[in-house]
Design a protein around this motif. Structure first.
Motif, PDB file in Angstrom:
ATOM      1  N   ALA A  41       0.858  -1.186   0.000  1.00  7.85           N
ATOM      2  CA  ALA A  41       0.000   0.000   0.000  1.00  7.85           C
ATOM      3  C   ALA A  41       0.888   1.227   0.000  1.00  7.85           C
ATOM      4  N   ILE A  42       0.474   2.244  -0.723  1.00 12.69           N
ATOM      5  CA  ILE A  42       1.205   3.502  -0.759  1.00 12.69           C
ATOM      6  C   ILE A  42       0.397   4.553  -0.011  1.00 12.69           C
ATOM      7  N   VAL A  43       1.063   5.250   0.888  1.00 17.80           N
ATOM      8  CA  VAL A  43       0.434   6.331   1.641  1.00 17.80           C
ATOM      9  C   VAL A  43       1.139   7.622   1.255  1.00 17.80           C
ATOM     10  N   GLU A  44       0.409   8.527   0.648  1.00 21.01           N
ATOM     11  CA  GLU A  44       0.990   9.778   0.183  1.00 21.01           C
ATOM     12  C   GLU A  44       0.863  10.857   1.258  1.00 21.01           C
ATOM     13  N   GLY A  45       1.799  11.788   1.253  1.00 24.62           N
ATOM     14  CA  GLY A  45       1.693  12.961   2.102  1.00 24.62           C
ATOM     15  C   GLY A  45       1.976  12.730   3.564  1.00 24.62           C
ATOM     16  N   LEU A  46       2.685  11.662   3.905  1.00 29.79           N
ATOM     17  CA  LEU A  46       3.014  11.447   5.313  1.00 29.79           C
ATOM     18  C   LEU A  46       4.036  12.461   5.806  1.00 29.79           C
ATOM     19  N   LEU A  47       4.903  12.912   4.908  1.00 27.31           N
ATOM     20  CA  LEU A  47       5.873  13.956   5.232  1.00 27.31           C
ATOM     21  C   LEU A  47       5.604  15.154   4.336  1.00 27.31           C
ATOM     22  N   PRO A  48       5.691  16.378   4.878  1.00 28.96           N
ATOM     23  CA  PRO A  48       5.638  17.550   3.996  1.00 28.96           C
ATOM     24  C   PRO A  48       6.768  17.464   2.970  1.00 28.96           C
ATOM     25  N   ARG A  49       6.501  17.927   1.783  1.00 29.59           N
ATOM     26  CA  ARG A  49       7.483  17.793   0.713  1.00 29.59           C
ATOM     27  C   ARG A  49       8.799  18.477   1.070  1.00 29.59           C
ATOM     28  N   ASP A  50       8.721  19.649   1.714  1.00 30.27           N
ATOM     29  CA  ASP A  50       9.965  20.348   2.029  1.00 30.27           C
ATOM     30  C   ASP A  50      10.799  19.568   3.025  1.00 30.27           C
ATOM     31  N   ARG A  51      10.136  18.873   3.977  1.00 33.70           N
ATOM     32  CA  ARG A  51      10.917  18.073   4.919  1.00 33.70           C
ATOM     33  C   ARG A  51      11.519  16.865   4.212  1.00 33.70           C
ATOM     34  N   ALA A  52      10.751  16.241   3.316  1.00 31.50           N
ATOM     35  CA  ALA A  52      11.272  15.078   2.595  1.00 31.50           C
ATOM     36  C   ALA A  52      12.524  15.446   1.805  1.00 31.50           C
ATOM     37  N   LEU A  53      12.478  16.585   1.106  1.00 26.29           N
ATOM     38  CA  LEU A  53      13.629  16.989   0.298  1.00 26.29           C
ATOM     39  C   LEU A  53      14.810  17.380   1.177  1.00 26.29           C
ATOM     40  N   ALA A  54      14.526  18.022   2.325  1.00 28.51           N
ATOM     41  CA  ALA A  54      15.604  18.381   3.240  1.00 28.51           C
ATOM     42  C   ALA A  54      16.254  17.137   3.837  1.00 28.51           C
ATOM     43  N   THR A  55      15.448  16.135   4.157  1.00 28.65           N
ATOM     44  CA  THR A  55      15.991  14.873   4.655  1.00 28.65           C
ATOM     45  C   THR A  55      16.873  14.224   3.601  1.00 28.65           C
ATOM     46  N   GLY A  56      16.448  14.309   2.344  1.00 29.05           N
ATOM     47  CA  GLY A  56      17.265  13.764   1.266  1.00 29.05           C
ATOM     48  C   GLY A  56      18.616  14.431   1.169  1.00 29.05           C
ATOM     49  N   ILE A  57      18.673  15.742   1.423  1.00 24.15           N
ATOM     50  CA  ILE A  57      19.959  16.450   1.400  1.00 24.15           C
ATOM     51  C   ILE A  57      20.878  15.905   2.485  1.00 24.15           C
ATOM     52  N   GLU A  58      20.349  15.695   3.680  1.00 28.80           N
ATOM     53  CA  GLU A  58      21.163  15.151   4.774  1.00 28.80           C
ATOM     54  C   GLU A  58      21.636  13.734   4.466  1.00 28.80           C
ATOM     55  N   LEU A  59      20.762  12.913   3.901  1.00 27.61           N
ATOM     56  CA  LEU A  59      21.154  11.541   3.584  1.00 27.61           C
ATOM     57  C   LEU A  59      22.213  11.522   2.480  1.00 27.61           C
ATOM     58  N   ARG A  60      22.091  12.400   1.520  1.00 24.76           N
ATOM     59  CA  ARG A  60      23.116  12.454   0.460  1.00 24.76           C
ATOM     60  C   ARG A  60      24.456  12.936   1.018  1.00 24.76           C
ATOM     61  N   ARG A  61      24.416  13.799   2.031  1.00 29.93           N
ATOM     62  CA  ARG A  61      25.670  14.192   2.682  1.00 29.93           C
ATOM     63  C   ARG A  61      26.346  12.971   3.293  1.00 29.93           C
ATOM     64  N   LEU A  62      25.544  12.102   3.919  1.00 26.88           N
ATOM     65  CA  LEU A  62      26.100  10.891   4.522  1.00 26.88           C
ATOM     66  C   LEU A  62      26.558   9.893   3.457  1.00 26.88           C
ATOM     67  N   LEU A  63      25.972   9.968   2.276  1.00 27.60           N
ATOM     68  CA  LEU A  63      26.355   9.068   1.193  1.00 27.60           C
ATOM     69  C   LEU A  63      27.619   9.521   0.470  1.00 27.60           C
ATOM     70  N   ASP A  64      28.048  10.749   0.708  1.00 25.53           N
ATOM     71  CA  ASP A  64      29.276  11.226   0.069  1.00 25.53           C
ATOM     72  C   ASP A  64      30.427  10.282   0.420  1.00 25.53           C
ATOM     73  N   GLY A  65      31.092   9.800  -0.577  1.00 25.80           N
ATOM     74  CA  GLY A  65      32.209   8.886  -0.352  1.00 25.80           C
ATOM     75  C   GLY A  65      31.818   7.427  -0.301  1.00 25.80           C
ATOM     76  N   VAL A  66      30.530   7.133  -0.227  1.00 25.26           N
ATOM     77  CA  VAL A  66      30.093   5.734  -0.240  1.00 25.26           C
ATOM     78  C   VAL A  66      30.172   5.211  -1.673  1.00 25.26           C
ATOM     79  N   PRO A  67      30.847   4.101  -1.902  1.00 27.34           N
ATOM     80  CA  PRO A  67      30.996   3.604  -3.278  1.00 27.34           C
ATOM     81  C   PRO A  67      29.715   2.968  -3.794  1.00 27.34           C
ATOM     82  N   ASN A  68      29.630   2.856  -5.093  1.00 29.73           N
ATOM     83  CA  ASN A  68      28.525   2.133  -5.710  1.00 29.73           C
ATOM     84  C   ASN A  68      28.601   0.652  -5.360  1.00 29.73           C
TER      85      ASN A  68
END
Length: 279
Positions: A41-68
Protein backbone atom coordinates in the motif's frame (compact mmCIF):
# COMPACT_ATOMS: atom_id res chain seq x y z
CA UNK A 1 -5.57 -8.85 15.34
CA UNK A 2 -4.30 -5.72 17.08
CA UNK A 3 -4.34 -2.95 14.49
CA UNK A 4 -2.54 -0.38 16.63
CA UNK A 5 -2.89 3.38 16.36
CA UNK A 6 -4.47 5.29 13.50
CA UNK A 7 -2.92 8.26 11.73
CA UNK A 8 -4.12 11.62 13.01
CA UNK A 9 -2.62 13.83 10.31
CA UNK A 10 -2.82 14.11 6.54
CA UNK A 11 -2.15 11.52 3.86
CA UNK A 12 -4.00 9.26 1.46
CA UNK A 13 -3.77 5.58 0.68
CA UNK A 14 -3.68 4.20 -2.85
CA UNK A 15 -2.66 1.03 -4.59
CA UNK A 16 -0.94 1.14 -7.99
CA UNK A 17 -2.44 0.87 -10.57
CA UNK A 18 -5.79 -0.38 -9.21
CA UNK A 19 -8.61 2.15 -9.45
CA UNK A 20 -9.10 2.62 -5.72
CA UNK A 21 -10.10 6.02 -4.43
CA UNK A 22 -7.62 7.52 -1.95
CA UNK A 23 -8.70 7.24 1.66
CA UNK A 24 -9.16 10.77 2.94
CA UNK A 25 -8.48 9.79 6.57
CA UNK A 26 -6.09 6.82 6.28
CA UNK A 27 -6.07 4.36 9.15
CA UNK A 28 -4.14 1.27 10.13
CA UNK A 29 -7.19 -0.79 9.14
CA UNK A 30 -7.20 0.66 5.61
CA UNK A 31 -3.50 0.04 5.11
CA UNK A 32 -3.69 -3.52 6.47
CA UNK A 33 -6.59 -4.34 4.15
CA UNK A 34 -4.48 -3.25 1.17
CA UNK A 35 -1.54 -5.29 2.45
CA UNK A 36 -3.71 -8.38 2.85
CA UNK A 37 -5.23 -8.03 -0.63
CA UNK A 38 -2.36 -6.71 -2.75
CA UNK A 39 0.73 -7.15 -0.58
CA UNK A 40 1.53 -3.43 -0.56
CA UNK A 41 0.00 0.00 0.00
CA UNK A 42 1.21 3.50 -0.76
CA UNK A 43 0.43 6.33 1.64
CA UNK A 44 0.99 9.78 0.18
CA UNK A 45 1.69 12.96 2.10
CA UNK A 46 3.01 11.45 5.31
CA UNK A 47 5.87 13.96 5.23
CA UNK A 48 5.64 17.55 4.00
CA UNK A 49 7.48 17.79 0.71
CA UNK A 50 9.96 20.35 2.03
CA UNK A 51 10.92 18.07 4.92
CA UNK A 52 11.27 15.08 2.60
CA UNK A 53 13.63 16.99 0.30
CA UNK A 54 15.60 18.38 3.24
CA UNK A 55 15.99 14.87 4.65
CA UNK A 56 17.26 13.76 1.27
CA UNK A 57 19.96 16.45 1.40
CA UNK A 58 21.16 15.15 4.77
CA UNK A 59 21.15 11.54 3.58
CA UNK A 60 23.12 12.45 0.46
CA UNK A 61 25.67 14.19 2.68
CA UNK A 62 26.10 10.89 4.52
CA UNK A 63 26.36 9.07 1.19
CA UNK A 64 29.28 11.23 0.07
CA UNK A 65 32.21 8.89 -0.35
CA UNK A 66 30.09 5.73 -0.24
CA UNK A 67 31.00 3.60 -3.28
CA UNK A 68 28.53 2.13 -5.71
CA UNK A 69 27.45 -1.46 -5.30
CA UNK A 70 29.55 -4.23 -6.80
CA UNK A 71 27.03 -6.96 -7.54
CA UNK A 72 23.79 -7.34 -9.50
CA UNK A 73 21.61 -7.24 -6.38
CA UNK A 74 23.01 -4.03 -4.89
CA UNK A 75 23.55 -2.56 -8.35
CA UNK A 76 26.59 -1.09 -10.03
CA UNK A 77 25.26 2.49 -10.06
CA UNK A 78 23.49 2.44 -6.69
CA UNK A 79 24.81 3.68 -3.36
CA UNK A 80 23.53 2.21 -0.08
CA UNK A 81 23.68 3.71 3.38
CA UNK A 82 23.76 1.09 6.13
CA UNK A 83 23.58 1.53 9.94
CA UNK A 84 21.40 4.58 9.40
CA UNK A 85 20.35 4.90 13.06
CA UNK A 86 24.01 5.10 14.08
CA UNK A 87 24.63 7.96 11.64
CA UNK A 88 21.63 10.30 11.76
CA UNK A 89 18.55 11.21 13.78
CA UNK A 90 16.44 12.40 10.80
CA UNK A 91 14.73 9.02 10.47
CA UNK A 92 13.93 8.32 14.13
CA UNK A 93 10.32 9.47 14.04
CA UNK A 94 9.70 7.73 10.70
CA UNK A 95 10.60 4.34 12.17
CA UNK A 96 7.95 4.79 14.88
CA UNK A 97 5.39 6.73 12.83
CA UNK A 98 1.96 5.86 14.30
CA UNK A 99 0.31 4.79 11.05
CA UNK A 100 3.32 2.91 9.72
CA UNK A 101 4.26 1.16 12.94
CA UNK A 102 0.63 0.38 13.65
CA UNK A 103 0.37 -1.46 10.32
CA UNK A 104 3.72 -3.21 10.88
CA UNK A 105 2.63 -4.41 14.32
CA UNK A 106 -0.70 -5.59 12.92
CA UNK A 107 1.19 -7.80 10.46
CA UNK A 108 4.25 -8.89 12.47
CA UNK A 109 3.03 -8.54 16.05
CA UNK A 110 3.81 -5.99 18.77
CA UNK A 111 7.27 -7.41 19.51
CA UNK A 112 8.71 -6.88 16.01
CA UNK A 113 12.19 -5.48 15.48
CA UNK A 114 14.04 -3.38 12.96
CA UNK A 115 15.89 -5.64 10.57
CA UNK A 116 17.90 -3.98 7.80
CA UNK A 117 17.18 -0.24 7.41
CA UNK A 118 19.02 1.02 4.31
CA UNK A 119 19.25 4.23 2.36
CA UNK A 120 19.10 3.43 -1.36
CA UNK A 121 20.16 5.95 -4.00
CA UNK A 122 19.65 4.56 -7.52
CA UNK A 123 21.95 6.43 -9.86
CA UNK A 124 21.64 7.25 -13.57
CA UNK A 125 22.28 4.27 -15.79
CA UNK A 126 21.28 1.67 -13.20
CA UNK A 127 19.60 -1.47 -14.52
CA UNK A 128 16.47 -2.96 -13.02
CA UNK A 129 17.19 -4.98 -9.90
CA UNK A 130 16.72 -8.73 -9.84
CA UNK A 131 13.25 -9.68 -8.59
CA UNK A 132 13.18 -11.01 -5.06
CA UNK A 133 11.23 -11.43 -1.83
CA UNK A 134 12.70 -9.82 1.28
CA UNK A 135 11.81 -12.81 3.46
CA UNK A 136 13.88 -15.24 1.42
CA UNK A 137 16.94 -14.69 3.60
CA UNK A 138 15.18 -16.82 6.22
CA UNK A 139 15.05 -20.59 5.51
CA UNK A 140 11.50 -21.09 6.79
CA UNK A 141 9.29 -23.55 4.85
CA UNK A 142 6.18 -22.12 3.21
CA UNK A 143 3.42 -21.44 3.87
CA UNK A 144 4.15 -19.47 7.01
CA UNK A 145 3.01 -16.24 8.70
CA UNK A 146 4.52 -12.99 7.50
CA UNK A 147 8.11 -12.70 8.71
CA UNK A 148 9.20 -9.39 7.21
CA UNK A 149 7.66 -6.05 6.33
CA UNK A 150 9.37 -3.17 4.58
CA UNK A 151 8.55 0.52 4.38
CA UNK A 152 10.10 2.53 1.56
CA UNK A 153 10.14 6.26 2.32
CA UNK A 154 10.51 8.45 -0.76
CA UNK A 155 12.84 11.46 -0.54
CA UNK A 156 12.60 12.14 -4.27
CA UNK A 157 9.65 11.68 -6.58
CA UNK A 158 9.58 8.02 -7.65
CA UNK A 159 8.79 7.78 -11.36
CA UNK A 160 8.77 5.15 -14.07
CA UNK A 161 11.88 6.77 -15.54
CA UNK A 162 14.05 7.09 -12.41
CA UNK A 163 13.70 3.66 -10.86
CA UNK A 164 10.31 3.36 -9.16
CA UNK A 165 10.00 -0.05 -7.49
CA UNK A 166 8.46 -2.81 -9.62
CA UNK A 167 5.75 -4.76 -7.79
CA UNK A 168 3.61 -7.81 -8.50
CA UNK A 169 0.26 -7.30 -6.76
CA UNK A 170 -1.05 -10.45 -5.11
CA UNK A 171 2.23 -12.34 -5.50
CA UNK A 172 2.49 -12.55 -1.70
CA UNK A 173 -0.34 -15.09 -1.86
CA UNK A 174 1.47 -17.36 -4.32
CA UNK A 175 4.27 -19.85 -3.67
CA UNK A 176 5.87 -19.49 -7.09
CA UNK A 177 7.74 -16.59 -8.72
CA UNK A 178 5.59 -14.56 -11.17
CA UNK A 179 5.84 -15.86 -14.72
CA UNK A 180 7.61 -14.00 -17.49
CA UNK A 181 4.22 -13.10 -18.96
CA UNK A 182 3.17 -11.18 -15.83
CA UNK A 183 3.76 -7.43 -16.05
CA UNK A 184 4.72 -5.61 -12.85
CA UNK A 185 3.25 -2.31 -11.75
CA UNK A 186 5.43 0.66 -10.87
CA UNK A 187 5.26 2.28 -7.45
CA UNK A 188 5.28 5.87 -8.63
CA UNK A 189 4.84 8.28 -5.70
CA UNK A 190 5.78 11.84 -4.75
CA UNK A 191 8.48 12.69 -2.23
CA UNK A 192 7.13 12.40 1.29
CA UNK A 193 5.23 9.18 0.55
CA UNK A 194 5.69 5.79 2.17
CA UNK A 195 5.20 2.44 0.49
CA UNK A 196 4.51 -0.48 2.83
CA UNK A 197 4.91 -4.02 1.52
CA UNK A 198 5.11 -7.47 3.04
CA UNK A 199 8.24 -9.60 2.79
CA UNK A 200 6.56 -12.28 0.68
CA UNK A 201 5.78 -9.85 -2.18
CA UNK A 202 7.88 -10.20 -5.32
CA UNK A 203 9.46 -6.87 -6.24
CA UNK A 204 12.66 -5.16 -7.38
CA UNK A 205 14.08 -1.70 -7.89
CA UNK A 206 13.51 -0.17 -11.30
CA UNK A 207 16.00 1.02 -13.92
CA UNK A 208 17.05 4.68 -13.80
CA UNK A 209 16.96 6.14 -17.31
CA UNK A 210 17.31 9.76 -16.18
CA UNK A 211 20.34 11.93 -15.42
CA UNK A 212 19.44 12.25 -11.70
CA UNK A 213 19.57 9.82 -8.82
CA UNK A 214 16.49 8.55 -6.97
CA UNK A 215 16.72 8.36 -3.17
CA UNK A 216 14.64 6.39 -0.72
CA UNK A 217 15.12 4.66 2.61
CA UNK A 218 13.83 1.14 3.15
CA UNK A 219 13.09 0.70 6.86
CA UNK A 220 12.69 -3.05 7.22
CA UNK A 221 11.09 -4.81 10.18
CA UNK A 222 11.02 -8.51 11.08
CA UNK A 223 9.24 -10.75 13.55
CA UNK A 224 10.68 -10.41 17.05
CA UNK A 225 11.93 -14.01 17.22
CA UNK A 226 14.09 -13.70 14.09
CA UNK A 227 17.64 -12.43 13.91
CA UNK A 228 17.66 -9.01 12.19
CA UNK A 229 19.78 -8.53 9.09
CA UNK A 230 21.90 -5.83 10.73
CA UNK A 231 23.40 -6.12 14.23
CA UNK A 232 22.06 -2.87 15.61
CA UNK A 233 23.41 -3.36 19.13
CA UNK A 234 26.94 -3.06 17.71
CA UNK A 235 26.18 -0.32 15.17
CA UNK A 236 24.29 1.94 17.62
CA UNK A 237 26.20 2.70 20.81
CA UNK A 238 24.45 2.52 24.21
CA UNK A 239 24.93 6.28 24.57
CA UNK A 240 23.14 6.85 21.25
CA UNK A 241 20.38 4.44 22.19
CA UNK A 242 19.88 6.12 25.57
CA UNK A 243 18.99 9.39 23.81
CA UNK A 244 16.44 7.75 21.49
CA UNK A 245 12.69 7.33 22.05
CA UNK A 246 12.04 4.18 24.08
CA UNK A 247 10.02 2.55 21.28
CA UNK A 248 12.88 3.03 18.83
CA UNK A 249 15.29 1.45 21.33
CA UNK A 250 12.97 -1.53 21.59
CA UNK A 251 12.90 -1.89 17.81
CA UNK A 252 16.70 -1.81 17.74
CA UNK A 253 16.92 -4.74 20.16
CA UNK A 254 16.60 -3.34 23.67
CA UNK A 255 13.55 -5.52 24.15
CA UNK A 256 12.35 -9.02 24.96
CA UNK A 257 10.36 -11.40 22.82
CA UNK A 258 8.10 -13.11 25.40
CA UNK A 259 8.75 -14.90 27.56
CA UNK A 260 12.47 -14.06 27.69
CA UNK A 261 14.19 -14.22 24.29
CA UNK A 262 16.82 -11.47 24.17
CA UNK A 263 17.81 -11.17 27.82
CA UNK A 264 21.30 -10.03 28.92
CA UNK A 265 22.83 -11.71 31.97
CA UNK A 266 19.35 -12.73 33.04
CA UNK A 267 17.95 -9.19 32.79
CA UNK A 268 15.94 -7.11 30.33
CA UNK A 269 18.38 -5.33 27.95
CA UNK A 270 16.76 -1.98 28.72
CA UNK A 271 18.31 -2.27 32.18
CA UNK A 272 21.73 -1.81 30.60
CA UNK A 273 20.79 1.77 29.74
CA UNK A 274 19.73 2.67 33.29
CA UNK A 275 22.72 4.70 34.38
CA UNK A 276 25.31 2.59 32.57
CA UNK A 277 24.97 3.92 29.01
CA UNK A 278 28.08 6.11 29.16
CA UNK A 279 30.21 3.34 30.64
Amino acid sequence: MQLGRALTRGGSVRCVPRTIDPVEAPSVDAVVRRLEHDGYAIVEGLLPRDRALATGIELRRLLDGVPNGRNPFEGYHTRRLYAVFAKTRVLDDLAIHPLVLGAVEAVLGPHCQLSGPTGIEIGPGEDAQVLHRDEDIYPVPRPHPQLVMNVMWAFDDFTAANGATRLFPGSHLELERPGADVTPVLAEMPAGSAMLYVGSLWHGGGANRTDRSRLGVAIEYCAGWLRPQETHLLAVTPAQAHAMPKRLRELLGYSIYPPFVGYVDGRHPERLLEGDHER
